[in-house]
Scaffold this motif. Structure first.
Motif, mmCIF file in Angstrom:
data_model
loop_
_atom_site.group_PDB
_atom_site.id
_atom_site.type_symbol
_atom_site.label_atom_id
_atom_site.label_comp_id
_atom_site.label_asym_id
_atom_site.label_seq_id
_atom_site.Cartn_x
_atom_site.Cartn_y
_atom_site.Cartn_z
ATOM 1 N N ASP A 1 -8.811 -6.738 8.158
ATOM 2 C CA ASP A 1 -8.714 -5.287 7.994
ATOM 3 C C ASP A 1 -8.393 -4.574 9.302
ATOM 4 N N SER B 1 -1.450 -6.403 -6.829
ATOM 5 C CA SER B 1 -2.748 -6.369 -7.505
ATOM 6 C C SER B 1 -2.570 -6.707 -8.986
ATOM 7 N N TYR C 1 -1.699 -3.959 -2.137
ATOM 8 C CA TYR C 1 -2.960 -4.117 -2.867
ATOM 9 C C TYR C 1 -3.573 -2.736 -3.086
ATOM 10 N N LYS D 1 -7.175 -1.922 -2.159
ATOM 11 C CA LYS D 1 -7.569 -1.843 -0.759
ATOM 12 C C LYS D 1 -7.160 -0.523 -0.119
#
Length: 398
Positions: free
Chosen positions: A62, A332, A296, A299
């Motif tokens: 991240d 996703s 994604y 996220k």
């Protein structure tokens, strides 16, 4: 007396020549390498994530983009200070520690074949792991010279206000470039989805070009004697396959004989929720096609959600007045995409693709491509996506 000092003077002159050559070579290379990666810190961050996975440090994923910004900035700073002669001892130590670390990484990647490209010069100049390792060994040799003769380095400016200002500007530019491109996309796009490119033509082998050539190896066994041997596909098809005394054991193996033309976009496959191939329909749309990319969607940060909502609202307002299409591409699952659609009332049609091509499309999550007839007309980050009025004036009313 003069004769006694001549060898020492010559030795000092030789050392200074070696030092200056090393400073120029290493300084320029570090600045160039840092600038190339700072042009696309998100891309370099993806490469860092590969290393994090190898060393079981996925908890850093991240933070990969901002770690990339820091590393790129340090490279530029060390290279600039080396050329300027500032902080000679700190710079020499920094260069030595950094190149030892990089050399270890590139050797580990090459020897264990865990990362296919080090990302040393981003996507501008791809290097194989062994090429990267050799490059680092050469750099290590020059940096050892710099480290040995670091006390010979003389700054081009004496300490004072002017030097402090230059130092501040070096830091500002070095980190500022990476920070800017994180929010506003790379200055130079080295990826195949760059503006002006015709995507369908980049997915096929051009006429007259030859792809990679592979040789297949068969293991065959004689049914009577039990003898086994390996033969190439040419040898096998040359007559052995007709001989009933020989039978193939297991599956054939293959190895690359000749590297051919590399298709720029070999991996793009877009599907709907049922798995139907929608690639050509989407990328060859004759109307204006807003392709919103979010690798994604689960996220997305709060700021990302706000940006996506603004993009969605703008496109909804445009769709009521113009004939256009708008899609969301994500890696996703359909369940996650559907949940996002319910929460945000998306006007975007959701489709699915692998994360690898999505990361190459636009260095922003979310990011937007405007396409028509397979051509990428414009790309925006989540920060730079324009208003309805700006889009109408620039594209839709023409």
């Amino acid at each position: 007396m003069e004769t006694n000092f001549t060898p020492t003077r010559k030795k000092t002159q030789t050392a200074d020549i070696l030092l200056n050559i090393s400073r120029i070579f290493v300084g320029i290379l570090f600045i160039f390498s840092g600038l190339i990666k700072a042009n696309d810190p998100m891309g370099f961050g993806y490469k860092l994530q590969e290393y994090f996975h190898v060393f079981k440090m996925d908890f850093l994923n991240d933070y990969s983009t901002w770690l990339a910004v820091i590393i790129c900035g340090l490279e530029i700073i060390l290279g600039a200070f080396l050329l300027l002669g500032f902080y000679r001892r700190k710079v020499a130590w920094g260069l030595l520690l950094l190149i030892i670390f990089f050399t270890f990484l590139t050797f580990y990647s090459a020897f264990f074949e865990v990362v296919t490209s080090c990302g040393c010069f981003g996507d501008a100049i791809p290097l194989t792991p062994w090429q990267s390792f050799i490059k680092d060994l050469v750099l290590l040799a020059f940096i050892l010279i710099i480290f040995k003769y670091k006390d010979h380095i003389q700054p081009i400016m004496a300490k004072g206000t002017g030097r402090g200002f230059v130092t501040f500007m070096v830091f500002l530019i070095s980190f500022g470039i990476g920070i800017y491109t994180v929010f506003f996309l790379p200055f130079i796009d080295f990826l195949p989805y760059k503006e002006g490119h015709h995507i369908p033509s980049l997915r096929v082998l051009p006429e007259g070009e030859e792809g990679d050539v592979y040789e297949f190896i068969y293991t065959i066994k004689h049914t009577s004697t039990g003898e086994t041997k390996d033969v190439t596909d040419k040898e096998y098809m040359g007559g052995i396959w007709e001989d009933e005394n020989w039978e193939v054991i297991g599956e054939p193996s293959s190895h690359l004989v000749k590297k051919g033309y590399q298709i720029p976009i070999p991996d793009l496959f877009i599907s709907d929720a049922e798995g139907n191939d929608m690639t050509d329909e989407i990328i060859t749309n004759p109307y204006y096609n807003f392709v919103v990319v979010s690798t994604y969607v689960d996220k997305l940060s709060t700021a990302d959600i706000i940006a996506l909502d603004r993009i969605n609202t703008t496109i909804r307002d445009l769709s009521s007045d113009y004939n256009l299409r708008a899609v969301l591409l994500t890696a996703s699952s359909s369940d996650i995409a559907n949940r996002l659609n319910e929460e945000m009332d998306l006007v975007l049609e959701a489709f699915y693709a692998d994360a690898v091509p999505l990361k190459s499309m636009v260095r922003s999550n979310p990011g937007v491509l405007l396409m028509q007839n397979g051509v990428v007309i414009k790309k925006w980050s989540k920060v730079t996506f324009p208003s309805k009025e700006e889009l109408e004036e620039a594209y839709l009313q023409k």
